[in-house]
Design an enzyme around this catalytic site. Structure first.
Site, mmCIF file in Angstrom:
data_model
loop_
_atom_site.group_PDB
_atom_site.id
_atom_site.type_symbol
_atom_site.label_atom_id
_atom_site.label_comp_id
_atom_site.label_asym_id
_atom_site.label_seq_id
_atom_site.Cartn_x
_atom_site.Cartn_y
_atom_site.Cartn_z
ATOM 1 N N ARG A 13 99.587 83.032 -58.819
ATOM 2 C CA ARG A 13 98.641 83.554 -57.813
ATOM 3 C C ARG A 13 97.319 83.957 -58.450
ATOM 4 N NH1 ARG A 13 100.647 89.718 -56.629
ATOM 5 N NH2 ARG A 13 101.879 89.952 -58.503
ATOM 6 N N GLU A 61 98.305 86.811 -38.585
ATOM 7 C CA GLU A 61 98.223 85.503 -39.241
ATOM 8 C C GLU A 61 97.866 84.381 -38.275
ATOM 9 O OE1 GLU A 61 100.799 87.619 -39.502
ATOM 10 O OE2 GLU A 61 100.665 88.321 -41.575
ATOM 11 N N PHE A 86 104.497 83.948 -44.208
ATOM 12 C CA PHE A 86 103.563 84.210 -43.111
ATOM 13 C C PHE A 86 102.494 83.126 -43.007
ATOM 14 C CE2 PHE A 86 104.583 88.538 -45.017
ATOM 15 C CZ PHE A 86 105.795 88.619 -44.343
ATOM 16 N N HIS A 112 103.677 84.142 -53.271
ATOM 17 C CA HIS A 112 105.012 84.728 -53.110
ATOM 18 C C HIS A 112 105.993 83.734 -52.488
ATOM 19 C CE1 HIS A 112 102.539 88.123 -54.043
ATOM 20 N NE2 HIS A 112 103.514 89.004 -53.925
ATOM 21 N N ASP A 120 111.750 92.273 -52.534
ATOM 22 C CA ASP A 120 111.537 92.424 -51.091
ATOM 23 C C ASP A 120 112.631 91.749 -50.266
ATOM 24 O OD1 ASP A 120 109.371 94.068 -51.124
ATOM 25 O OD2 ASP A 120 107.877 92.489 -50.865
ATOM 26 N N ARG A 170 104.581 84.704 -57.232
ATOM 27 C CA ARG A 170 104.291 86.078 -57.632
ATOM 28 C C ARG A 170 104.541 86.381 -59.112
ATOM 29 N NH1 ARG A 170 108.010 90.796 -57.261
ATOM 30 N NH2 ARG A 170 106.731 92.646 -57.508
#
Lengths: 317, 281
Positions: A13, A61, A86, A112, A120, A170
């Site tokens: 990223r 989004e 998303f 991610h 998460d 990530r």
């Protein structure tokens, strides 16, 4: 065999962030949009340098994708940034109608991606996004393997006219491809030469494939590692050339085996040269919480899994 | 600029186009199309500052986005009669190999269309993006959009409505077609939305009512007022009260003609109520 040096772990990223920062200086038509994840997407520098070309849309989004589509009307090149989940599943229909079907020059940049998002858990770990995006007519799908390649890809997609899905992640992973490389969309990169098995890998699994190739070499097995950064359009030729020599293939990706790179490779093989293929991918499952390394191990997405798969594929020849 | 009588004549012709298009293929959405005929004619013939040829980027001209794409018949008719493509092409509506798809699309390169629409609720976001591009380009022209009232049930609209006021997208005029009807019946029966005016105001928009949305003079007045309100830090919403099926007596005061074409006999009656003015395609 040819080996690659890890010049230091870095997150992909941040490669995107570096590429976007450079584009901000070099291409005034590039605009960026983010849905409340500026830090996660490493878009801070672009925002600081070009506040007038940066759009914070909030946690919305669908609206972000629509605004991006609209910004192309007037010659802008929008880069949207949020997590892969998303960026795709949540807004599939917005991408389908307002971007893909409408042929808009939007770059959907997704961080991610996959299971290495980590702690998460499954709500945020999308393992279906490559499938969703590659099914859309006209969509280019790219999954980069390290910092340098992600930066190069970010620069390259600005020059490409048409919708692009750029997938990265990530965790800090090995950075081993050349700095300031030229990134050619749709062109596979052969990393090692081998005769016994072809390892076709994308994203974080490319480094794992190199590690696997090294271990296999110790056992007298030579593996040809191909870095497939572009899943669509797929470099059929590179894959076919390699398997005609090795006679079997392992595909490796941080994605469900349904709908991923593996299935795209299967299609190429079945149509042209049916040969044994093994899949290193998640097995039609959701992810869960854990560290990236624990998850890659538990879900069979590391060099160990690739080594096993390679031996299986070779046996089936 | 055409006078009121000319706009009325064009509207009558557009109604004939709509009816003949949907009748020929026995499909399409005449109700909402007829209800918005006056609006489209007034917008394209008077209100908007348009170039006479089509460029996708639309720099230096006003742009329009149709969000409720199912009223494509009125859009196609007005685009053709505004010179974007030949009126003869209206003959191909919804046929195989046509550029006039059931719902509008850029995919076939039809002049005048800048975004696909049909899957509802997406048009306002796109219009906002185009409005932001105009600001970046230093282009003072305006963005217009049209949305159904039932369409506001789609949540993406409210993301867009929130954004437009928060980010001061004040070069945008979004019109809501308040015909009070959707496929399954009256909007108040399907999912009552309360006061749309109060909702837009609560979100920080300037709201203008056009009570007689099928009256060209009223539309001219309302849209001129809307234009005068742009550039003041707030997006502008026009609440256009229309009658679905307007101009064809048996198609009015019902939602039955939302997505249904007239048969031969019904077409003849409908066309008799709307005599040819500028020549059928």
């Amino acid at each position: 065999m040819k080996t690659y040096e890890n010049t230091g772990n870095k997150d992909t990223r941040s490669g995107f962030g570096a590429g976007l920062t450079e584009l901000g200086q070099t291409n005034e038509n590039v605009v960026a949009l983010c849905a409340d994840l500026i830090g996660s997407l490493k878009m801070d520098a672009f925002k600081a340098n070009h506040p007038e070309r940066f759009y914070q849309v909030g946690i919305a989004e669908a609206n972000m994708i629509g605004i991006a589509a609209g910004l192309t009307i007037g010659g802008k090149i929008p880069f949207t940034g949020t997590f892969a989940n998303f960026s795709t599943g949540r807004v599939y229909d917005q991408i389908r109608q307002s971007v893909a079907y409408s042929g808009k020059n939007v770059k959907i940049c997704a961080s991610h991606a996959g299971i290495t998002l980590g702690e998460d858990g499954a709500t945020h770990q999308i393992l279906e996004d490559i499938g969703l995006m590659k099914m859309l007519p006209g969509m280019t799908v790219i999954n980069t393997c390290d910092f340098n390649q992600t930066k190069a890809a970010t620069l390259a997609i600005a020059e490409h006219k048409g919708p692009v899905y750029l997938r990265f992640g990530r965790p800090k992973v090995a950075n081993f491809t050349p700095e300031n490389q030229k990134f050619e969309i749709g062109k596979a990169v052969k990393l090692t030469e081998g005769n016994d098995v072809t390892l076709v890998a994308t994203g974080h699994l490319v480094w794992e494939a190199l590690e696997a190739a090294k271990a296999l070499y110790e056992e007298g097995i030579t593996a040809e590692v191909i870095n497939i950064h572009t899943i669509k359009p797929l470099d059929d030729k590179a894959i076919l050339e390699s398997v005609s020599k090795t006679g079997c293939v392992v595909t490796a990706e941080e994605h469900n085996y349904l709908g991923g790179l593996g299935e795209s490779v299967s299609r190429v093989l079945v149509k042209n040269n049916p040969l044994p293929q093994e899949f290193v991918a998640t097995n039609d499952t959701f992810g869960e919480s854990g560290t990236p390394a624990q998850l890659m191990d538990k879900y069979g997405l590391n060099s160990k899994a690739i080594i096993e798969a390679a031996k299986k594929a070779i046996k089936r020849k | 600029m055409p006078n009121i009588q000319e706009l009325k004549d064009l509207t009558t012709q557009v109604r004939r186009d709509i009816l003949r298009m949907v009748h020929k293929v026995n499909s399409g959405h005449p109700g909402g199309s007829l209800g918005c005929a006056e609006f489209f004619v007034t917008l394209y013939q008077d209100i908007m500052d348009r170039k006479d040829h089509f460029e996708m980027d639309g720099i230096g001209e006003d742009l329009f986005f149709l969000s409720n794409g199912h009223i494509s018949p009125v859009y196609y008719s007005v685009l053709a009669r505004s010179g974007y493509f030949s009126v003869d092409e209206l003959n191909t509506f919804r046929l195989i190999d046509s550029r006039l798809q059931g719902h509008p699309t850029t995919h076939e390169g039809l002049e005048g269309i800048r975004i696909a629409s049909g899957s509802l609720g997406q048009g306002m976001s796109v219009a906002i993006g185009a409005a932001e591009a105009k600001k970046l380009n230093g282009d003072s022209h305006l963005i217009y959009s049209l949305h159904g009232d039932g369409e506001l049930q789609e949540g993406q609209n409210w993301e867009a409505i929130m954004y437009a006021s928060a980010k001061k997208v004040d070069n945008l005029i979004s019109t809501i077609d308040l015909n009070g009807k959707q496929i399954d019946g009256a909007t108040d029966d399907v999912l009552p939305m309360g006061s749309i005016r109060q909702k837009f105001e609560a979100f920080g928009w300037l709201v203008i009512d056009i009570e007689e949305g099928n009256n060209i003079e009223a539309i001219l007045k309302g849209m001129t007022e809307a234009k005068s309100k742009t550039g003041n830090g707030k997006p502008v919403c026009v609440l256009l009260k229309t009658e679905m099926g307007n101009g064809v007596d048996f198609m009015m005061h019902t939602h039955a003609w939302h997505g249904k074409a007239p048969n031969d006999e019904q077409l003849e009656i409908a066309l008799t109520q709307n005599p040819e003015t500028l020549g059928d395609y």
